[in-house]
Design a protein around this motif. Structure first.
Motif, mmCIF file in Angstrom:
data_model
loop_
_atom_site.group_PDB
_atom_site.id
_atom_site.type_symbol
_atom_site.label_atom_id
_atom_site.label_comp_id
_atom_site.label_asym_id
_atom_site.label_seq_id
_atom_site.Cartn_x
_atom_site.Cartn_y
_atom_site.Cartn_z
ATOM 1 N N GLU A 111 64.484 13.745 -8.853
ATOM 2 C CA GLU A 111 63.318 13.834 -9.728
ATOM 3 C C GLU A 111 62.860 15.290 -9.796
ATOM 4 O O GLU A 111 62.849 15.993 -8.783
ATOM 5 N N TRP A 112 62.532 15.733 -11.000
ATOM 6 C CA TRP A 112 61.987 17.083 -11.188
ATOM 7 C C TRP A 112 60.479 16.986 -10.993
ATOM 8 O O TRP A 112 59.776 16.342 -11.770
ATOM 9 N N SER A 113 59.984 17.609 -9.937
ATOM 10 C CA SER A 113 58.565 17.509 -9.611
ATOM 11 C C SER A 113 58.007 18.877 -9.261
ATOM 12 O O SER A 113 58.543 19.568 -8.378
ATOM 13 N N ASP A 114 56.990 19.278 -9.995
ATOM 14 C CA ASP A 114 56.305 20.548 -9.735
ATOM 15 C C ASP A 114 57.266 21.731 -9.713
ATOM 16 O O ASP A 114 57.201 22.617 -8.858
ATOM 17 N N GLY A 115 58.186 21.729 -10.685
ATOM 18 C CA GLY A 115 59.036 22.893 -10.897
ATOM 19 C C GLY A 115 60.313 22.969 -10.097
ATOM 20 O O GLY A 115 60.984 24.001 -10.107
ATOM 21 N N ALA A 121 61.835 19.060 -17.042
ATOM 22 C CA ALA A 121 60.457 18.680 -17.350
ATOM 23 C C ALA A 121 59.883 17.814 -16.225
ATOM 24 O O ALA A 121 60.612 17.112 -15.524
ATOM 25 N N GLN A 122 58.565 17.879 -16.081
ATOM 26 C CA GLN A 122 57.896 17.156 -15.012
ATOM 27 C C GLN A 122 58.275 15.674 -14.996
ATOM 28 O O GLN A 122 58.174 14.981 -16.004
ATOM 29 N N PHE A 123 58.743 15.230 -13.836
ATOM 30 C CA PHE A 123 59.104 13.848 -13.545
ATOM 31 C C PHE A 123 60.370 13.354 -14.240
ATOM 32 O O PHE A 123 60.647 12.146 -14.223
ATOM 33 N N SER A 158 57.428 12.597 -19.289
ATOM 34 C CA SER A 158 56.676 13.658 -19.957
ATOM 35 C C SER A 158 57.352 14.281 -21.177
ATOM 36 O O SER A 158 56.842 15.254 -21.724
#
Length: 198
Positions: free
Chosen positions: A93-97, A71-73, A171
């Protein structure tokens, strides 16, 4: 290296849930947990779940965890804190996929840097922070691959500093991070591998 017991740390913000097992600590982050100050967004968030213990000069701290973000962020790694306005977080960090390796350095206001790490999903990540002189040097690696330099940031020589594992879920309400180790070690010898950095 010397293991740091999970019980030695103090949470900056208590997580939604913490579970201990023989293979580490599982931390479920509260929804909207995050750490950020002002820059670009205008808000201050200080609800990160960081488990911190004293971080002395001329030592290093390592945090390891399994990477399973979606999930985002979603984010996890190591948090280094001087006070509410001076801190560094570094890790994945998971950012924009996609998963990215990066850091936020905050000295009154936050900055942010990210670099994608394709192929790290589902693997074992270690983030290492070395404190020496007036600098904090952050490196990371996946499994037993070579260390990558993430960031070199200023850190006052005489500052009272704490550090340890952290996670945030800006998120969603169901991010659980499986931390496998928290250790202290000798400080990295040098910034550059050819000069003796490990």
């Amino acid at each position: 290296m010397t293991d740091i017991a999970w019980t030695e740390g103090t949470w900056t913000t208590k997580p939604a849930r913490v579970e201990f097992a023989g293979d580490g600590m599982r931390v479920t982050a509260a929804e909207k947990s995050d750490a950020w100050r002002i820059t670009s967004y205008g808000f201050i968030h200080n609800t990160e779940h960081a488990l911190l213990a004293p971080f002395e000069q001329e030592t290093a701290v390592e945090v390891s965890f399994h990477l399973d973000f979606s999930a985002q962020f979603d984010q996890a790694g190591i948090f280094v804190r001087v006070n509410e306005a001076t801190w560094i977080k570094a890790g994945i960090e998971w950012s924009d996929g996609e998963e990215s390796l990066g850091a936020v350095v905050t000295r009154g206001a936050s900055d942010w840097s990210l670099s994608p790490v394709p192929g790290w999903e589902g693997r074992h990540v270690t983030v290492r922070a070395s404190r020496s002189g007036d600098a904090l040097t952050v490196r990371a690696r996946v499994d037993d691959e070579p260390w990558r330099l993430v960031r070199v940031a200023p850190l006052e020589t005489d500052a009272v500093v704490t550090a340890g594992p952290f996670c945030c879920a800006p998120s969603r309400d169901d991010l659980t991070v499986h931390f496998t180790s928290w250790r202290t070690a000798a400080v990295d010898v040098s910034l550059h591998p050819e000069a003796g950095a490990r």
